[in-house]
Design an enzyme around this catalytic site. Structure first.
Site, mmCIF file in Angstrom:
data_model
loop_
_atom_site.group_PDB
_atom_site.id
_atom_site.type_symbol
_atom_site.label_atom_id
_atom_site.label_comp_id
_atom_site.label_asym_id
_atom_site.label_seq_id
_atom_site.Cartn_x
_atom_site.Cartn_y
_atom_site.Cartn_z
ATOM 1 N N GLU A 1 0.810 -1.217 0.000
ATOM 2 C CA GLU A 1 0.000 0.000 0.000
ATOM 3 C C GLU A 1 0.840 1.262 0.000
ATOM 4 O O GLU A 1 1.918 1.288 0.572
ATOM 5 C CB GLU A 1 -0.839 0.046 1.275
ATOM 6 C CG GLU A 1 -1.760 -1.102 1.423
ATOM 7 C CD GLU A 1 -2.433 -1.053 2.786
ATOM 8 O OE1 GLU A 1 -2.962 -2.073 3.203
ATOM 9 O OE2 GLU A 1 -2.398 0.012 3.431
ATOM 10 N N CYS B 1 3.295 8.441 1.491
ATOM 11 C CA CYS B 1 3.622 7.494 2.543
ATOM 12 C C CYS B 1 3.904 6.161 1.867
ATOM 13 O O CYS B 1 2.989 5.542 1.311
ATOM 14 C CB CYS B 1 2.423 7.418 3.499
ATOM 15 S SG CYS B 1 2.606 6.201 4.778
ATOM 16 N N CYS C 1 5.184 -7.162 7.953
ATOM 17 C CA CYS C 1 6.146 -6.640 8.926
ATOM 18 C C CYS C 1 6.358 -7.697 9.997
ATOM 19 O O CYS C 1 5.419 -8.383 10.397
ATOM 20 C CB CYS C 1 5.604 -5.361 9.569
ATOM 21 S SG CYS C 1 6.773 -4.616 10.737
ATOM 22 N N CYS D 1 3.344 -5.349 16.068
ATOM 23 C CA CYS D 1 2.710 -4.477 17.073
ATOM 24 C C CYS D 1 1.220 -4.812 17.163
ATOM 25 O O CYS D 1 0.573 -5.073 16.148
ATOM 26 C CB CYS D 1 2.893 -3.012 16.687
ATOM 27 S SG CYS D 1 4.625 -2.559 16.523
ATOM 28 N N CYS E 1 -1.456 -2.670 15.183
ATOM 29 C CA CYS E 1 -1.201 -2.407 13.765
ATOM 30 C C CYS E 1 -1.702 -3.552 12.902
ATOM 31 O O CYS E 1 -1.358 -4.711 13.120
ATOM 32 C CB CYS E 1 0.298 -2.206 13.548
ATOM 33 S SG CYS E 1 0.753 -2.088 11.825
ATOM 34 N N GLY F 1 5.554 -2.055 6.928
ATOM 35 C CA GLY F 1 6.924 -2.528 7.109
ATOM 36 C C GLY F 1 7.751 -1.678 8.043
ATOM 37 O O GLY F 1 7.386 -0.561 8.389
ATOM 38 N N SER G 1 10.403 6.422 9.767
ATOM 39 C CA SER G 1 9.748 6.094 11.041
ATOM 40 C C SER G 1 10.141 4.689 11.456
ATOM 41 O O SER G 1 10.087 3.755 10.657
ATOM 42 C CB SER G 1 8.229 6.191 10.855
ATOM 43 O OG SER G 1 7.560 5.730 12.008
ATOM 44 N N LEU H 1 6.904 5.607 19.588
ATOM 45 C CA LEU H 1 7.099 5.399 21.025
ATOM 46 C C LEU H 1 5.863 4.731 21.642
ATOM 47 O O LEU H 1 5.942 3.660 22.207
ATOM 48 C CB LEU H 1 7.386 6.751 21.689
ATOM 49 C CG LEU H 1 7.897 6.699 23.112
ATOM 50 C CD1 LEU H 1 9.309 6.125 23.167
ATOM 51 C CD2 LEU H 1 7.878 8.092 23.749
ATOM 52 N N HIS H 2 4.742 5.422 21.558
ATOM 53 C CA HIS H 2 3.421 4.907 21.941
ATOM 54 C C HIS H 2 3.200 4.648 23.429
ATOM 55 O O HIS H 2 2.067 4.456 23.856
ATOM 56 C CB HIS H 2 3.039 3.649 21.143
ATOM 57 C CG HIS H 2 3.189 3.802 19.659
ATOM 58 N ND1 HIS H 2 2.870 4.960 18.998
ATOM 59 C CD2 HIS H 2 3.646 2.952 18.709
ATOM 60 C CE1 HIS H 2 3.113 4.813 17.706
ATOM 61 N NE2 HIS H 2 3.591 3.618 17.508
ATOM 62 N N ASN I 1 -6.397 4.497 15.179
ATOM 63 C CA ASN I 1 -7.268 4.278 14.035
ATOM 64 C C ASN I 1 -7.929 2.919 14.188
ATOM 65 O O ASN I 1 -7.266 1.893 14.066
ATOM 66 C CB ASN I 1 -6.373 4.262 12.789
ATOM 67 C CG ASN I 1 -7.001 5.007 11.656
ATOM 68 O OD1 ASN I 1 -8.223 5.113 11.557
ATOM 69 N ND2 ASN I 1 -6.160 5.526 10.797
ATOM 70 N N CYS J 1 -2.552 2.071 8.442
ATOM 71 C CA CYS J 1 -1.513 1.103 8.131
ATOM 72 C C CYS J 1 -2.038 -0.321 7.900
ATOM 73 O O CYS J 1 -2.514 -0.977 8.809
ATOM 74 C CB CYS J 1 -0.551 1.125 9.327
ATOM 75 S SG CYS J 1 0.940 0.237 9.136
HETATM 76 N N1 SAH Z 1 7.202 0.329 11.104
HETATM 77 C C1 SAH Z 1 7.446 1.699 11.252
HETATM 78 C C2 SAH Z 1 6.844 2.536 10.141
HETATM 79 C C3 SAH Z 1 5.496 2.141 9.653
HETATM 80 S S1 SAH Z 1 4.150 2.285 10.785
HETATM 81 C C4 SAH Z 1 6.966 2.178 12.607
HETATM 82 O O1 SAH Z 1 6.295 1.430 13.296
HETATM 83 O O2 SAH Z 1 7.318 3.303 12.964
HETATM 84 C C5 SAH Z 1 3.809 4.034 10.667
HETATM 85 C C6 SAH Z 1 3.014 4.590 11.840
HETATM 86 O O3 SAH Z 1 1.652 4.151 11.787
HETATM 87 C C7 SAH Z 1 3.590 4.160 13.167
HETATM 88 O O4 SAH Z 1 3.770 5.210 14.055
HETATM 89 C C8 SAH Z 1 2.534 3.208 13.628
HETATM 90 O O5 SAH Z 1 2.597 3.083 14.964
HETATM 91 C C9 SAH Z 1 1.251 3.844 13.086
HETATM 92 N N2 SAH Z 1 0.077 2.953 13.153
HETATM 93 C C10 SAH Z 1 0.018 1.629 12.930
HETATM 94 N N3 SAH Z 1 -1.239 1.152 13.179
HETATM 95 C C11 SAH Z 1 -1.983 2.211 13.564
HETATM 96 C C12 SAH Z 1 -3.344 2.373 13.984
HETATM 97 N N4 SAH Z 1 -4.198 1.351 14.023
HETATM 98 N N5 SAH Z 1 -3.761 3.623 14.336
HETATM 99 C C13 SAH Z 1 -2.918 4.678 14.277
HETATM 100 N N6 SAH Z 1 -1.626 4.575 13.914
HETATM 101 C C14 SAH Z 1 -1.152 3.360 13.554
HETATM 102 FE FE1 SF4 Z 2 5.485 -3.065 11.808
HETATM 103 FE FE2 SF4 Z 2 5.321 -0.404 12.242
HETATM 104 FE FE3 SF4 Z 2 3.102 -1.932 12.120
HETATM 105 FE FE4 SF4 Z 2 4.730 -2.152 14.216
HETATM 106 S S1 SF4 Z 2 3.549 -0.317 13.601
HETATM 107 S S2 SF4 Z 2 3.813 -3.877 13.065
HETATM 108 S S3 SF4 Z 2 6.705 -1.881 13.250
HETATM 109 S S4 SF4 Z 2 4.524 -1.541 10.464
#
Ligand code: SAH
Ligand code: SF4
Length: 347
Positions: free
Chosen positions: A93, A106, A113, A117, A120, A160, A192, A215-216, A290, A333
């Site tokens: 995507e 983006c 990945c 997480c 995600c 990724g 990122s 960070l989160h 999200n 994402c």
């Molecule tokens: N893997 C890298 C880059 C891709 S993710 C990373 O984790 O930084 C890009 C951003 O989208 C990250 O900050 C991730 O935490 C956020 N993201 C992933 N799932 C999400 C969701 N459900 N709601 C909001 N942000 C999300």
């Molecule tokens: Fe991978 Fe980034 Fe999604 Fe975490 S937030 S699973 S590192 S794409």
């Protein structure tokens, strides 16, 4: 027959080197790079100032194929989302986010990945493979040619973990930044990462782009619950590695902080963040969670989000909230891909 290499894999310096080795004049490399990356013309017949010998050479070795658009959609807020098909049948995507004076793309760095997480959607798909630099550049070239739009900013925030694909993302970054080509400035590119400490420690080998850290959470137990990577590299190790990133004067590290109802949106979470981060060179970017079908978490209310943001700002930590873009077309994402797979959406 050998499969031709993608032209989008080559940095300007590599092309120049190849021209020299083949006794082609250096200005030929400049002209070719300009046709491709300044004028977005891939049809050699239109390259009026390039010699026949150079064209014949390139024709034999290189392909200018781009990832195929399997599906694309536009959200009510103008965000466009693309599902691209790659040569081996995998799909990724890409999201185009227009703002007043810029177009931010983006891009994805991997298929799936490995970090997993919990919040995600990409993380739930598992890891398939790294993208080649040409596939990263291909996302930009495909969107640019489709809409005749100059992309002004690129963020590695699609599917990724870019630092898991260090060499290919480095190669792609060199191509994005080449003066004779796309000429994106180092401040126009943001990488990122979820916090891969060994690769953060190697960032001096990477072109000096902006760095955003996902960070989160400011407590180890909460972060480990959200991001398994925190069990390998906890907050102390992460912050220590971040302090080693070569930062030019006036530059910031951005900390992405997905705000999740009841989990990391409390007063004690704001306090811990203020304790943890260096106010001089940190910016916090709040991303309201999200939601997606079957997601385990909830997005906090607008009031709660604003309260959290104001708390940090009042204590001297620069903090903004990133409004979710394109939620009506599943722009979070990894969502489009899974939904499209479920619904067999694409053509
Ligand atoms: N893997 C890298 C880059 C891709 S993710 C990373 O984790 O930084 C890009 C951003 O989208 C990250 O900050 C991730 O935490 C956020 N993201 C992933 N799932 C999400 C969701 N459900 N709601 C909001 N942000 C999300
Ligand atoms: Fe991978 Fe980034 Fe999604 Fe975490 S937030 S699973 S590192 S794409």
């Amino acid at each position: 027959m050998t499969v031709p290499e993608s032209f989008f894999q080559k940095t300007y310096d590599e092309l120049l080197e190849e021209f020299k080795l083949n006794n082609f004049p250096a200005y030929g490399a400049e002209q070719v790079y300009a046709w491709v990356y300044k004028h977005f013309v891939f049809d050699m017949k239109s390259w009026t100032n390039v010699s026949k010998a150079v064209k014949a050479y390139l024709q034999e070795r290189y392909s200018f194929d781009l990832p195929k658009v399997l599906w694309h959609g536009q959200s009510l807020d103008g965000t466009r989302k693309f599902l691209f098909g790659l040569n081996d049948g995998q799909s990724i995507e890409t999201v185009l986010i227009p703002a007043r004076d810029r177009f931010t793309l983006c891009v994805s760095s991997q298929v799936g990945c490995a970090i997993g997480c919990r919040f995600c959607h990409t993380g739930t798909m598992g890891f398939k493979r790294n993208l080649e630099a040409s596939e990263v550049i291909g996302q930009l070239m495909a969107v640019t040619t489709m809409f005749n739009t100059k992309i002004t900013n690129v963020v590695y925030m699609g599917q990724g973990e870019p630092l898991h694909n260090f060499e290919n993302m480095k190669q792609a970054t060199l191509i994005l930044m080449a003066e004779r080509g796309l000429a994106l400035g180092q401040r126009k590119i943001t990488l990122s990462t979820s916090g891969l400490v060994p690769q953060i420690e190697r960032l001096s080998e990477f072109p000096p782009v902006n760095v955003a850290i996902s960070l989160h959470a400011a407590h180890n137990n909460i972060r480990s619950e959200l991001m398994p990577i925190n069990k390998a590299y906890d907050l102390e190790r992460l912050l220590q590695a971040i302090r080693g990133i070569p930062l030019k004067a006036h530059r910031f590290i951005t900390y992405e902080y997905i705000l999740i109802e009841g989990l990391n949106d409390r007063l004690e979470d704001a306090n811990a963040l203020i304790e943890l981060l260096d106010k001089k060179n940190s910016k916090v970017n709040i991303i309201p969670f999200n939601e997606y079908p079957d997601s385990a978490f909830k997005r906090p209310s607008k009031e709660k989000t604003l309260w959290f943001q104001n708390l940090l700002n009042a204590r001297g930590l620069v903090c903004t909230t990133r409004m979710t873009k394109g939620s009506d077309i599943l722009a979070a994402c990894g969502q489009l891909k899974s939904e499209a797979e479920k619904l067999n959406l694409w053509i």
